[in-house]
Design an enzyme around this catalytic site. Structure first.
Site, PDB file in Angstrom:
ATOM      1  N   LYS A 182       0.809  -1.114  -0.025  1.00  0.00           N
ATOM      2  CA  LYS A 182       0.102  -0.010  -0.112  1.00  0.00           C
ATOM      3  C   LYS A 182       0.821   1.358   0.101  1.00  0.00           C
ATOM      4  O   LYS A 182       2.083   1.087   0.649  1.00  0.00           O
ATOM      5  CB  LYS A 182      -1.122   0.031   1.198  1.00  0.00           C
ATOM      6  CG  LYS A 182      -1.971   0.950   1.193  1.00  0.00           C
ATOM      7  CD  LYS A 182      -2.771   0.861   2.602  1.00  0.00           C
ATOM      8  CE  LYS A 182      -3.917   1.970   3.014  1.00  0.00           C
ATOM      9  NZ  LYS A 182      -4.581   1.814   4.049  1.00  0.00           N
ATOM     10  N   SER A 223      -9.572   1.750   3.161  1.00  0.00           N
ATOM     11  CA  SER A 223      -8.974   2.468   2.480  1.00  0.00           C
ATOM     12  C   SER A 223      -7.842   1.791   1.551  1.00  0.00           C
ATOM     13  O   SER A 223      -7.256   2.284   0.498  1.00  0.00           O
ATOM     14  CB  SER A 223      -7.991   3.391   3.217  1.00  0.00           C
ATOM     15  OG  SER A 223      -7.212   2.917   4.011  1.00  0.00           O
ATOM     16  N   SER A 280      -9.660  -0.778   7.370  1.00  0.00           N
ATOM     17  CA  SER A 280      -9.195  -0.865   5.990  1.00  0.00           C
ATOM     18  C   SER A 280      -8.497  -2.026   5.313  1.00  0.00           C
ATOM     19  O   SER A 280      -8.187  -2.001   4.261  1.00  0.00           O
ATOM     20  CB  SER A 280      -8.084   0.439   5.796  1.00  0.00           C
ATOM     21  OG  SER A 280      -8.868   1.579   5.884  1.00  0.00           O
TER      22      SER A 280
HETATM   23  N1  GLN Z   1     -12.968   3.798   6.873  1.00  0.00           N
HETATM   24  C1  GLN Z   1     -11.981   3.995   8.091  1.00  0.00           C
HETATM   25  C2  GLN Z   1     -11.851   5.287   8.069  1.00  0.00           C
HETATM   26  O1  GLN Z   1     -12.120   6.087   7.136  1.00  0.00           O
HETATM   27  C3  GLN Z   1     -11.075   3.294   8.180  1.00  0.00           C
HETATM   28  C4  GLN Z   1      -9.706   3.588   7.623  1.00  0.00           C
HETATM   29  C5  GLN Z   1      -8.545   2.898   7.920  1.00  0.00           C
HETATM   30  O2  GLN Z   1      -8.756   1.703   8.552  1.00  0.00           O
HETATM   31  N2  GLN Z   1      -7.471   3.264   7.535  1.00  0.00           N
HETATM   32  O3  GLN Z   1     -11.339   5.912   9.040  1.00  0.00           O
END
Ligand code: GLN
Length: 477
Positions: free
Chosen positions: A77, A152, A176
Site C-alpha cells: 500500500k 482505504s 481498512s
Molecule cells: N474507513 C475507516 C476510516 O475512514 C477506516 C480507515 C482505515 O482503517 N485506515 O477511518
C-alpha cells in the site's frame, strides 16, 4: 505454465524445476498490464522485480538456501515506505517524495527473499472506505467494475482479488484491511496492535494503525505475519510477545464463540448478511462448538468514539505536511502563514481536510472534555467489555460490513453514512485486538461478503486456525 494456489505450492513448483521466479513475475506483470483499468497499482517496479527474480533463480539453482518468502510476489500500500521508491499516501501533498528508508515490515519481507512488485492505490492518508479519496482516482472492484472495492486499502485488496500479486500489505486503522477484503471476497487480517512494527508506515492515527495482510489462503497470511511480526528497535509500541509459527495451524478443538446480539440485529445490517451469519452460528453449534449471544450496549457509541479519537490523532500526525519538511509547497507565498495555509489547502483532498478540522475541533480547549475525553472513556469501557467477553470465550464473530460493495459515487456525498458503515470493524482497533475477514458467502446480488472473527490480544495463531476450519467447512456458497 505458472500457477499459484499458495506459497507452499509455488515453492514446490520451483523446487521441482517446473518453472522459475522470472516466469512468475512475468505472469503477474502481464496480468497487471491486462487490468490497468482497475487502477490498483500506482507504480510497477518492472525491471527491479525481474532482476531480483533472476537473481533468486540463479541462487536457488546454485543450491543456496531459500528464504521463507523466496520469490513471493508482493504489492504494498502507498503508505508503507520502501527505500528509494516513491511514496505519496495517494495524496497530492507528496507528489515526488522518495522514501529514504524501508519500513521494518518491508525490510523483513525482503530479508526472506520476497519480491516487491509495486505500490498500491489507496484512500488519501488511509482515510476512507471506498478508495474514492485517492489523488490517483478510484480503484474498481474486479468482480463488478461499477462498484467500489472498499477502502482505504482498495488497491491492495484488488491486487490480490484480481491475481496481480500473491499477497499484499495494507494498513488497518478502523477496518481498512478487513472491509475491502470482505467486499472483494478475499482474506484480510488485522493483527494485534503492536504485533507488526509501524516504523515506516505513514501515520494516520498512531494508537490504532496496524499493518495488515491480504491473501487468498490462510497459510500465506500466517507466513507473511510470522516474517514481519516481532520487536523492533525503531518502534517502542511493538510487543515483545513471542512470535509463533503462524503458518502452521494449531490443532483444531471445540471453541467457545460469542456473538454480539446488538450487532447481528442492528437495523443497518443487510438482512441477507444477518441470515448468512446466523446460519454459520447454527452450523458451528451443530459441530459441537459453544456459541452464545452476549449483550453489548456500546454498539452505537463506537463509531463516534472512533472518529473523534482518530481525527484528533490525525490532526496532530498530519501537521508535519506543512510545505517545509516534505513534498508539495504552494507557489509564491506572501508570508509564512500564507505558505502553510495554501500548501495545506491545495495539497490535501477534501476528506483529509475535513478530518484535520474535526480533529482540531475536538482537541480545542473549550471542547476537549466534551468530546476527546469522553471518547477516551468509551474506548476504555469498550476495552473492559470486550475483555469480559474473552474471559469466557475464545472468539467473537460478527459481520465486517453492513452491506455488500456499493456503486462508485453512491456514498460520496454523505460522509456520515460512510462513517457509520465502519460499525463492525472499528472495535478491533479501539481495543487493539486481532481480527480477520473470511470470505464465506455470496449475496443474491452476486457479490461476495465474509464473516469477521475477533480474538484476544496475540491470539493470532488460534484466529488463523479457526479461520481455516471455517473455510474448510463452508466454502463460498
Ligand atoms: N474507513 C475507516 C476510516 O475512514 C477506516 C480507515 C482505515 O482503517 N485506515 O477511518
Amino acid at each position: 505454465m505458472f500457477e499459484f494456489s499458495s506459497i507452499d505450492h509455488y515453492h514446490s513448483w520451483l523446487k521441482e524445476e517446473k518453472g522459475s521466479c522470472v516466469q512468475a513475475v512475468q505472469h503477474y506483470l502481464d496480468r497487471i498490464s491486462a487490468t490497468r483499468h482497475l487502477n490498483a497499482f500506482i507504480e510497477i517496479y518492472t525491471s527491479e522485480a525481474l532482476a531480483k527474480a533472476g537473481d533468486l533463480d540463479a541462487r536457488r539453482l546454485a543450491g543456496e538456501p531459500m528464504g521463507k518468502l523466496h520469490g513471493v510476489v508482493i504489492g504494498i500500500k502507498d503508505v508503507i515506505c520502501y527505500k528509494d521508491h516513491r511514496i505519496s499516501a495517494s495524496s497530492k501533498i507528496l507528489p515526488e517524495y522518495i522514501s529514504v528508508y524501508s519500513a521494518t515490515a518491508v525490510e523483513r519481507l525482503l530479508r526472506e527473499d520476497a519480491i516487491i512488485i509495486g505500490n498500491l492505490n489507496c484512500d488519501e492518508f488511509a482515510m476512507g472506505s471506498t478508495n474514492e479519496n485517492s489523488a490517483y482516482g478510484p480503484v474498481l472492484n474486479a468482480i463488478d467494475n461499477t462498484r467500489i472495492p472498499g477502502g482505504s486499502s482498495g488497491g491492495s485488496a484488488v491486487a490480490v482479488q484480481a491475481g496481480l500479486c500473491m499477497v499484499s500489505l495494507g494498513s488497518d486503522t478502523g477496518g481498512s484491511v478487513r472491509q475491502p477484503a470482505d467486499l472483494c471476497g478475499i482474506i484480510g487480517l488485522k493483527p494485534t496492535y503492536g504485533r507488526i512494527s509501524r516504523y515506516g508506515l505513514i501515520a494516520y492515527a498512531s494508537s490504532f494503525d496496524q499493518i495488515g495482510i491480504f491473501g487468498t489462503n490462510i497459510s500465506d497470511i500466517g507466513l507473511a505475519l510470522e516474517v514481519m511480526a516481532g520487536p523492533d528497535d525503531f518502534d517502542s509500541t511493538v510487543s515483545t510477545e513471542p512470535v509463533e509459527e503462524y503458518s502452521k495451524a494449531a490443532p483444531a478443538r471445540k471453541y467457545r464463540i460469542a456473538y454480539l446480539d446488538s450487532a447481528i440485529n442492528h437495523p443497518a445490517l443487510d438482512p441477507e448478511i444477518a441470515s448468512a451469519i446466523n446460519g454459520t452460528i447454527e452450523k458451528l453449534r451443530n459441530n459441537g462448538h459453544t456459541v452464545d449471544a452476549v449483550p453489548f450496549d456500546l454498539i452505537d457509541h463506537i463509531v463516534p468514539a472512533y472518529y473523534i479519537l482518530t481525527t484528533a490523532e490525525a490532526s496532530s500526525n498530519l501537521s508535519r505536511f506543512d510545505g517545509i519538511k516534505y513534498g508539495f509547497r504552494a507557489n509564491d507565498p506572501e508570508d509564512l502563514t500564507d505558505l502553510y495555509k495554501r500548501t495545506r489547502s491545495e495539497g490535501f483532498g477534501k476528506e483529509v481536510k475535513r478530518r484535520i478540522m474535526l480533529g482540531t475541533f475536538v482537541l480545542s480547549s473549550g471542547y476537549y472534555d466534551a468530546y476527546f475525553t469522553r471518547a477516551q472513556k468509551v474506548r476504555k469501557l469498550l476495552y473492559n467489555q470486550i475483555q469480559l467477553i474473552f474471559n469466557n470465550y475464545d472468539f467473537i464473530v460478527l459481520p465486517n460490513t453492513p452491506s455488500t460493495a456499493f456503486r462508485l459515487g453512491e456514498k460520496m456525498e454523505d460522509p456520515i453514512a460512510m462513517y457509520l458503515a465502519d460499525i463492525y470493524t472499528v472495535t478491533a482497533n479501539l481495543v487493539g485486538i486481532p481480527a480477520i475477514s473470511i470470505p464465506l458467502f455470496r449475496h443474491s446480488n452476486g457479490l461476495p461478503f465474509g464473516l469477521q472473527v475477533m480474538a484476544n490480544e496475540f491470539k493470532e495463531l488460534s484466529l488463523l486456525t479457526v479461520s481455516q476450519d471455517l473455510l474448510n467447512n463452508q466454502q463460498i456458497q
